[in-house]
Every structure is written in C-alpha cells, then in structure tokens.
Design an enzyme around this catalytic site. Structure first.
Site, short mmCIF file in Angstrom:
data_model
loop_
_atom_site.label_atom_id
_atom_site.label_comp_id
_atom_site.label_asym_id
_atom_site.label_seq_id
_atom_site.Cartn_x
_atom_site.Cartn_y
_atom_site.Cartn_z
N ALA A 185 2.98 3.07 0.84
CA ALA A 185 3.70 3.11 1.53
C ALA A 185 2.99 3.31 3.06
CB ALA A 185 3.85 4.83 1.65
N CYS B 56 3.66 10.00 -6.99
CA CYS B 56 2.81 10.68 -5.36
C CYS B 56 2.42 11.59 -5.71
CB CYS B 56 4.54 10.22 -4.70
SG CYS B 56 4.23 10.39 -2.74
#
Length: 376
Positions: free
Chosen positions: A22, A107
């Site tokens: 990210a 995640c």
C-alpha cells in the site's frame, strides 16, 4: 538456476514477484523495479477493493494505472463479499483492466481484520472458498488467472494456511503465496519458512510461492532451497532498494551478483523515481510522495543530519537535483544498508469481529465489512 514459473498462461522468469504494498507499488515504483529486474518477472499493483472498483472510486481507478509496456498487468484485489468480487472481476474482465488478479487474504492491519478481512478471513473456510470461487468464475471467460495470498493464520492458536492453500487450489487458483508470519506477528520477529515447506507438501497441483524476510538475493535462494517453493515474493526488502531485482535476476539465472550502487548511483535512481512519480501524479504530489522513500534510499550512507533532513522535506524536482548534487557521489555502498527495512513494529492481539472464532463454517458476510477505499 531456478526454473521459470507459470501463472496461468504467463511465464514468470525468473520466478520473482514484487509484492503489492500500500502506498508503494504504484506504476512508478513498479516500472523502476522492472528496469532493474527482468521484464518477465511479476510486479503487482497495490491492493484495491472490490467495492471501490464497482463504485468507480476515483482514487482506486488512479491506483489501477499501468504502464504502456507493463505486461502482464497484475492487480491485487481485496474483498469479504463474494457478490462484490463477482461484480468487480466481471467489470475488470469486460473492460480489460488487468491481466492477472491476486486475492488478498494476508493483510494484518486492524481496520481490515476487525471487519473480518485480510488475514482474518481464511478462518471462515466456506466464505473463503466462496470468494475465491467467485473470482475464478468471473475471471475465467476473459482468461484472467487468479492467485491467492495469505498468512500462516490469525495467531499461533489459529493456523489457517494449509486449509487455505487446499481450498484455493480446489477452487481454481493457479498459484498460492504464503507470508510465513501470523497476523498477530504483523511484520515483527522472523518469518518461519518451515510453513512454506509444509504448504508445498499440501498443495501439489499449482505453484507455491514464499514470502517473508527476503532482504537480499541469498535470502531468496536459501528460501527456495530450504522450502522447495516455486518462486519468491519480495516486499519490504526492496523499499528504497529497487536494484534488489537486479541482484535477484543475477542469482536466479546463475550470474555473479553485482555490487551495490555508490551514493552517486543511488542519487540517480532517486531522481529517476521522482521523474516517474511526477509523470504519474504531477510534480508536487510526486515529489511529496517520494519523501517517505528517502530514509530507505539513503540508509547507511555517510550523510550529514542536515542534508538528510532536507531530503525528507524536498518539494520540487529542481530542489531534489540540488540535494543530489551535494552528495558524495563516490561513497561506496555501505554494509549498514543491508538487512531488514520498512515497518516491523511489535506483535499484538488481532482485532476480530465479535464471535468471529465461534464457527469456522459460517459463510455469512460480516455486516459493514466491505471497505470502500483502497490501499490497505
């Protein structure tokens, strides 16, 4: 030398994958890594959410930018809802938005796991299977291969990776990747590569990729040798170090490892990164975005604190060029630049939806679980 990897119809040679990160693996950073590595390795776009694609969220569509010569265009998709996955992947296929999809079930970020997503989701075996099945079925008419990435489990008491690997294989994923940490570990401690070896034993018909603690080319070769995995996924090891892909290419093709870059060469790479970011999102945003990379790029080099601080506050390409000019270009690559980089943090309790661990066969989609915004 290691054999090439097949992801569906795409050859990945050497068998090296840039992990989606990210805020990092945008089109500029992917291009930079590709310029150092092999054009036939795989470079994955940062994570986007299924719902945001369906809603045509502008930030998400910007994140899904690919370079003109980027092929295959590899996108990581996040969802907790099979219906949203079907809609998003159908849209991706119909509009030719990507050539390969990687499903995110790894995640560990609390805002994700507290909704039942990311590394929390494989505990719900039926829901996990339905999401993978939805992606594979929607992607199949367009010939888009689907891969699945996950962690060892939620914590040491709730390992999910062997079931996740078998389920993904059964539902039509063409490869699986394991980050050899639990969600509770986050990025702390050491990855336990023995889990990659166990997954390789359990998943027998599709490639198994290993991820976790690859900070140099020798790490990658050692992971393959110790686990038998079919390829490696590299994340934090390339932060501020896109030339790692040059080293990995050499190692995987049996060539001598190149020396690390001098400070002058690092300055040139920094400038190239800034140019690519500016072309992607404009000079002001691009140079500002580059600030978070500065400490990684300059790690270990003999740079005064004032100059180092100025790099962290740079705001224009011209200013960056002046700062690069002030560096000692002859300074050799320092040993202190080696080793772990990026976030590590501390282990901690994984935040889960209430009652999440009660029934692993419950396939209900958690209320309000689908994130609208992309980027992890």
């Amino acid at each position: 030398m290691t054999p090439p990897l097949k992801i569906g119809q795409y050859g990945v040679d050497p068998a090296v994958v840039l992990a989606p990160m990210a805020g990092i693996t945008n089109v500029a950073f992917r291009q930079l890594c590709r310029e150092f590595g092999s054009p036939t390795s795989l470079y994955v776009c940062e994570m986007v959410t299924a719902r945001a694609i369906v809603e045509r969220d502008s930030k998400t569509l910007e994140m899904m930018t690919f370079g003109e010569h980027e092929h295959p265009r590899s996108l990581q998709l996040y969802s907790v809802d099979p219906r949203n996955v079907t809609d998003a992947v159908t849209m991706i296929a119909a509009e030719g938005m990507a050539d390969h999809l990687d499903m995110n079930f790894g995640c560990p970020v609390p805002k994700v796991t507290r909704k039942g997503g990311g590394a929390a989701l494989p505990y719900k075996r039926r829901l996990f299977a339905e999401i993978v099945r939805a992606a594979v079925r929607a992607a199949e008419p367009a010939g888009i291969p689907v891969t699945v990435k996950f962690r060892v489990g939620i914590d040491d008491d709730h390992h999910t990776y062997l079931d996740a690997g078998r389920i993904a294989e059964a539902e039509g994923a063409v490869a699986v990747a394991l980050h050899a940490r639990t969600a509770a570990q986050r990025y702390s401690g050491q990855a336990d590569w023995s889990h990659i070896a166990r997954l390789k034993e359990a998943v027998t018909t599709v490639p198994v990729l290993g991820n976790g603690d690859i900070f140099c080319a020798d790490d990658a070769l050692r992971m393959v040798a110790e686990t038998g995995c079919d390829g490696v996924v590299v994340g934090r090891g390339c932060l501020g170090r896109p030339w790692l892909f040059r080293e990995l290419h050499a190692a995987f093709t049996g060539q001598p490892l190149p020396e690390g870059p001098s400070l002058g060469e690092v300055g040139a790479i920094l400038h190239r990164h800034a140019i690519l970011l500016s072309a992607h999102i404009g000079e002001e945003k691009g140079v500002r975005d580059l600030r978070k990379h500065m400490a990684w790029y300059l790690r270990g080099f003999p740079i005064g604190s004032d100059l180092r601080k100025s790099f962290g506050l740079v705001s224009t390409l011209a200013e960056l060029a002046d700062l690069i000019g002030a560096l000692d270009h002859a300074a050799p690559y320092p040993p202190d630049a080696e080793g772990p980089r990026g976030r590590q943090g501390s282990p901690g309790r994984v935040v889960l939806p209430e009652g999440w661990l009660d029934d692993p066969e419950d396939a209900a989609v958690p209320d309000g679980a689908e994130l609208m915004h992309s980027g992890g």
